[in-house]
Design a protein around this motif. Structure first.
Motif, PDB file in Angstrom:
ATOM      1  N   ARG A 169       0.809  -1.217   0.000  1.00  0.00           N
ATOM      2  CA  ARG A 169       0.000   0.000   0.000  1.00  0.00           C
ATOM      3  C   ARG A 169       0.851   1.279   0.000  1.00  0.00           C
ATOM      4  NH1 ARG A 169      -2.016  -4.311   1.716  1.00  0.00           N
ATOM      5  NH2 ARG A 169      -4.248  -4.761   1.593  1.00  0.00           N
ATOM      6  N   ASN A 170       2.159   1.109  -0.043  1.00  0.00           N
ATOM      7  CA  ASN A 170       3.091   2.235  -0.006  1.00  0.00           C
ATOM      8  C   ASN A 170       2.859   3.105   1.231  1.00  0.00           C
ATOM      9  OD1 ASN A 170       5.231   3.845  -0.874  1.00  0.00           O
ATOM     10  ND2 ASN A 170       3.911   5.160  -2.106  1.00  0.00           N
ATOM     11  N   TRP A 171       2.692   2.467   2.375  1.00  0.00           N
ATOM     12  CA  TRP A 171       2.430   3.187   3.626  1.00  0.00           C
ATOM     13  C   TRP A 171       3.686   3.413   4.458  1.00  0.00           C
ATOM     14  CZ3 TRP A 171      -2.534   0.308   5.669  1.00  0.00           C
ATOM     15  CH2 TRP A 171      -3.636   0.725   4.905  1.00  0.00           C
ATOM     16  N   GLU A 172       4.814   2.846   4.054  1.00  0.00           N
ATOM     17  CA  GLU A 172       6.019   3.040   4.857  1.00  0.00           C
ATOM     18  C   GLU A 172       6.346   4.522   5.005  1.00  0.00           C
ATOM     19  OE1 GLU A 172      10.572   1.404   5.442  1.00  0.00           O
ATOM     20  OE2 GLU A 172       9.588   1.084   3.515  1.00  0.00           O
ATOM     21  N   GLN A 173       6.010   5.306   3.989  1.00  0.00           N
ATOM     22  CA  GLN A 173       6.271   6.742   4.036  1.00  0.00           C
ATOM     23  C   GLN A 173       5.577   7.424   5.221  1.00  0.00           C
ATOM     24  OE1 GLN A 173       4.313   8.974   0.814  1.00  0.00           O
ATOM     25  NE2 GLN A 173       3.070   7.134   0.396  1.00  0.00           N
ATOM     26  N   PHE A 174       4.522   6.819   5.738  1.00  0.00           N
ATOM     27  CA  PHE A 174       3.786   7.382   6.873  1.00  0.00           C
ATOM     28  C   PHE A 174       4.219   6.780   8.208  1.00  0.00           C
ATOM     29  CE2 PHE A 174       0.730   7.057   3.242  1.00  0.00           C
ATOM     30  CZ  PHE A 174       0.783   8.388   2.871  1.00  0.00           C
ATOM     31  N   HIS A 175       5.049   5.745   8.148  1.00  0.00           N
ATOM     32  CA  HIS A 175       5.394   4.979   9.346  1.00  0.00           C
ATOM     33  C   HIS A 175       6.710   5.412   9.974  1.00  0.00           C
ATOM     34  CE1 HIS A 175       2.555   1.326   8.618  1.00  0.00           C
ATOM     35  NE2 HIS A 175       1.920   2.486   8.607  1.00  0.00           N
ATOM     36  N   ASP A 176       6.847   6.722  10.215  1.00  0.00           N
ATOM     37  CA  ASP A 176       8.002   7.169  10.987  1.00  0.00           C
ATOM     38  C   ASP A 176       7.724   6.852  12.462  1.00  0.00           C
ATOM     39  OD1 ASP A 176       6.725   9.600  12.314  1.00  0.00           O
ATOM     40  OD2 ASP A 176       6.506  10.134  10.195  1.00  0.00           O
ATOM     41  N   SER A 177       8.737   6.979  13.291  1.00  0.00           N
ATOM     42  CA  SER A 177       8.610   6.601  14.700  1.00  0.00           C
ATOM     43  C   SER A 177       7.502   7.365  15.404  1.00  0.00           C
ATOM     44  CB  SER A 177       9.933   6.821  15.423  1.00  0.00           C
ATOM     45  OG  SER A 177      10.923   5.995  14.873  1.00  0.00           O
ATOM     46  N   LYS A 178       7.415   8.662  15.149  1.00  0.00           N
ATOM     47  CA  LYS A 178       6.387   9.485  15.794  1.00  0.00           C
ATOM     48  C   LYS A 178       4.986   8.985  15.441  1.00  0.00           C
ATOM     49  CE  LYS A 178       4.936  13.147  13.825  1.00  0.00           C
ATOM     50  NZ  LYS A 178       3.547  13.271  13.483  1.00  0.00           N
ATOM     51  N   LEU A 228       2.210   7.366  17.885  1.00  0.00           N
ATOM     52  CA  LEU A 228       0.879   7.974  18.019  1.00  0.00           C
ATOM     53  C   LEU A 228      -0.223   6.979  17.673  1.00  0.00           C
ATOM     54  CD1 LEU A 228       1.568  11.515  16.518  1.00  0.00           C
ATOM     55  CD2 LEU A 228       0.959  10.986  18.889  1.00  0.00           C
ATOM     56  N   ALA A 229      -0.031   6.230  16.603  1.00  0.00           N
ATOM     57  CA  ALA A 229      -1.026   5.226  16.213  1.00  0.00           C
ATOM     58  C   ALA A 229      -1.189   4.174  17.304  1.00  0.00           C
ATOM     59  CB  ALA A 229      -0.624   4.570  14.890  1.00  0.00           C
ATOM     60  N   TYR A 243       1.115  -2.116  15.641  1.00  0.00           N
ATOM     61  CA  TYR A 243       1.904  -0.882  15.673  1.00  0.00           C
ATOM     62  C   TYR A 243       3.125  -1.023  16.573  1.00  0.00           C
ATOM     63  CZ  TYR A 243      -1.542   1.576  12.876  1.00  0.00           C
ATOM     64  OH  TYR A 243      -2.361   1.971  11.847  1.00  0.00           O
ATOM     65  N   ALA A 244       2.993  -1.746  17.672  1.00  0.00           N
ATOM     66  CA  ALA A 244       4.157  -1.980  18.541  1.00  0.00           C
ATOM     67  C   ALA A 244       5.216  -2.790  17.801  1.00  0.00           C
ATOM     68  CB  ALA A 244       3.725  -2.695  19.819  1.00  0.00           C
ATOM     69  N   PHE A 245       4.791  -3.823  17.077  1.00  0.00           N
ATOM     70  CA  PHE A 245       5.739  -4.641  16.314  1.00  0.00           C
ATOM     71  C   PHE A 245       6.430  -3.814  15.233  1.00  0.00           C
ATOM     72  CE2 PHE A 245       3.283  -8.886  17.055  1.00  0.00           C
ATOM     73  CZ  PHE A 245       3.755  -8.934  18.356  1.00  0.00           C
ATOM     74  N   LEU A 246       5.659  -2.982  14.519  1.00  0.00           N
ATOM     75  CA  LEU A 246       6.247  -2.160  13.458  1.00  0.00           C
ATOM     76  C   LEU A 246       7.236  -1.138  14.023  1.00  0.00           C
ATOM     77  CD1 LEU A 246       3.136  -1.627  11.163  1.00  0.00           C
ATOM     78  CD2 LEU A 246       5.260  -2.815  10.543  1.00  0.00           C
ATOM     79  N   LEU A 247       6.916  -0.565  15.172  1.00  0.00           N
ATOM     80  CA  LEU A 247       7.829   0.389  15.794  1.00  0.00           C
ATOM     81  C   LEU A 247       9.113  -0.308  16.241  1.00  0.00           C
ATOM     82  CD1 LEU A 247       8.297   3.312  16.668  1.00  0.00           C
ATOM     83  CD2 LEU A 247       7.095   2.774  18.809  1.00  0.00           C
ATOM     84  N   ALA A 248       8.972  -1.481  16.818  1.00  0.00           N
ATOM     85  CA  ALA A 248      10.150  -2.248  17.228  1.00  0.00           C
ATOM     86  C   ALA A 248      10.987  -2.634  16.008  1.00  0.00           C
ATOM     87  CB  ALA A 248       9.721  -3.502  17.994  1.00  0.00           C
TER      88      ALA A 248
END
Length: 112
Positions: A18-27, A31-32, A70-75
């Motif tokens: 979905r090309n969502w990595e661009q939105f998945h910064d740490s902040k 927040l999510a 979201y916790a897994f993606l942040l880690a």
């Protein structure tokens, strides 16, 4: 039963399709995570002890899955192994909350 690495791979595949990595910064991931945790809490809001069994089980699974995702993606973004960091935290808490002082009490370590 899937393992942790399989779940991470599926999350990344889903995100990347979905090309969502661009939105998945740490902040934004943090927040999510917080927002999804609030939605999980909302399931229990204003319920009395005897009403907790009435919580919608499917909604509970969905909200908990969102929190974990979201916790897994942040880690993963910070190259952290969730199992290692949880085990490290257990070790730290064992020092803060020794059994002989903490058993049976919900007091914070500064109050023991």
């Amino acid at each position: 039963m899937s393992n942790y690495k399989d779940v991470i791979e599926k999350l990344i595949e889903f995100r990347d399709e979905r090309n969502w990595e661009q939105f998945h910064d740490s902040k934004n991931l943090a927040l999510a995570l917080s927002i999804e945790a609030a939605e999980l809490n909302e399931l229990f809001l204003w319920k009395k002890e005897h009403e907790l069994s009435e919580v919608n089980y499917e909604k509970l699974k969905e909200e908990l899955a969102d929190v974990l995702a979201y916790a897994f993606l942040l880690a993963e973004k910070h190259e952290l192994d969730v199992f290692d960091i949880v085990l490290d935290k257990i070790k730290k808490n064992a020092v803060k909350y020794p059994v002989e002082k903490a058993k049976g009490t919900a007091k914070k370590y500064t109050e023991l």
